[in-house]
Design a protein around this motif. Structure first.
Motif, short mmCIF file in Angstrom:
data_model
loop_
_atom_site.label_atom_id
_atom_site.label_comp_id
_atom_site.label_asym_id
_atom_site.label_seq_id
_atom_site.Cartn_x
_atom_site.Cartn_y
_atom_site.Cartn_z
N GLU A 135 22.40 21.68 21.97
CA GLU A 135 22.14 21.07 20.66
C GLU A 135 23.45 20.77 19.94
N ALA B 289 24.91 17.73 21.42
CA ALA B 289 24.20 16.54 20.95
C ALA B 289 24.65 16.14 19.55
N ALA C 272 18.75 13.87 14.72
CA ALA C 272 17.75 14.65 13.97
C ALA C 272 18.30 16.02 13.58
N ALA D 182 16.06 14.43 26.37
CA ALA D 182 17.13 14.19 25.40
C ALA D 182 16.96 15.06 24.17
N HIS E 53 26.53 12.74 18.39
CA HIS E 53 26.12 11.96 17.23
C HIS E 53 27.30 11.71 16.28
N ASP F 146 17.86 15.39 20.38
CA ASP F 146 18.13 14.41 19.34
C ASP F 146 19.19 14.93 18.38
#
Length: 109
Positions: free
Chosen positions: A96, A99, A32, A27, A103, A29
């Motif tokens: 990324e 991701a 982050a 995964a 988010h 993040d």
């Protein structure tokens, strides 16, 4: 002896074939990445109520206006930048960026 070499080679081949899938499943993040790259302007909550965010008139990332955009549209904005927002293409991978977009969906009001 030959049999053990063949067995070792077979195990190595299977390991090498499954390694990319295992790495892809790791995964990324998005929270982050957002925190390190985006929160200074957009705020940790995505509302854009930081000093920089207010001065640039940033929209609330949880607003219907932002949330109605497709993942492709949000990824394009993240990759290419928009207005004073810098482009992250070349700084973040496509995975990324995806991701981060995932988010962004958590900010939905």
């Amino acid at each position: 002896m030959k049999r053990s070499i063949v067995l070792v080679l077979a195990v190595l081949i299977v390991a090498l074939m499954t390694a990319p899938a295992a790495l892809a499943d790791a995964a990324i993040d998005g929270a982050a990445i957002f925190k390190s790259k985006c929160a200074m302007c957009h705020g940790a909550d995505g509302k854009g109520q930081t000093g920089m965010g207010r001065s640039m008139g940033l929209r609330d990332l949880g607003s219907a206006e932002v949330q109605k955009q497709t993942d492709v549209e949000l990824a394009k904005i993240t990759a290419e930048g928009k207005g004073k927002m810098p482009a992250y293409k070349g700084k973040l991978s496509a995975d990324e960026i995806a991701a981060v977009v995932k988010h962004l969906r958590t900010f939905k009001n």
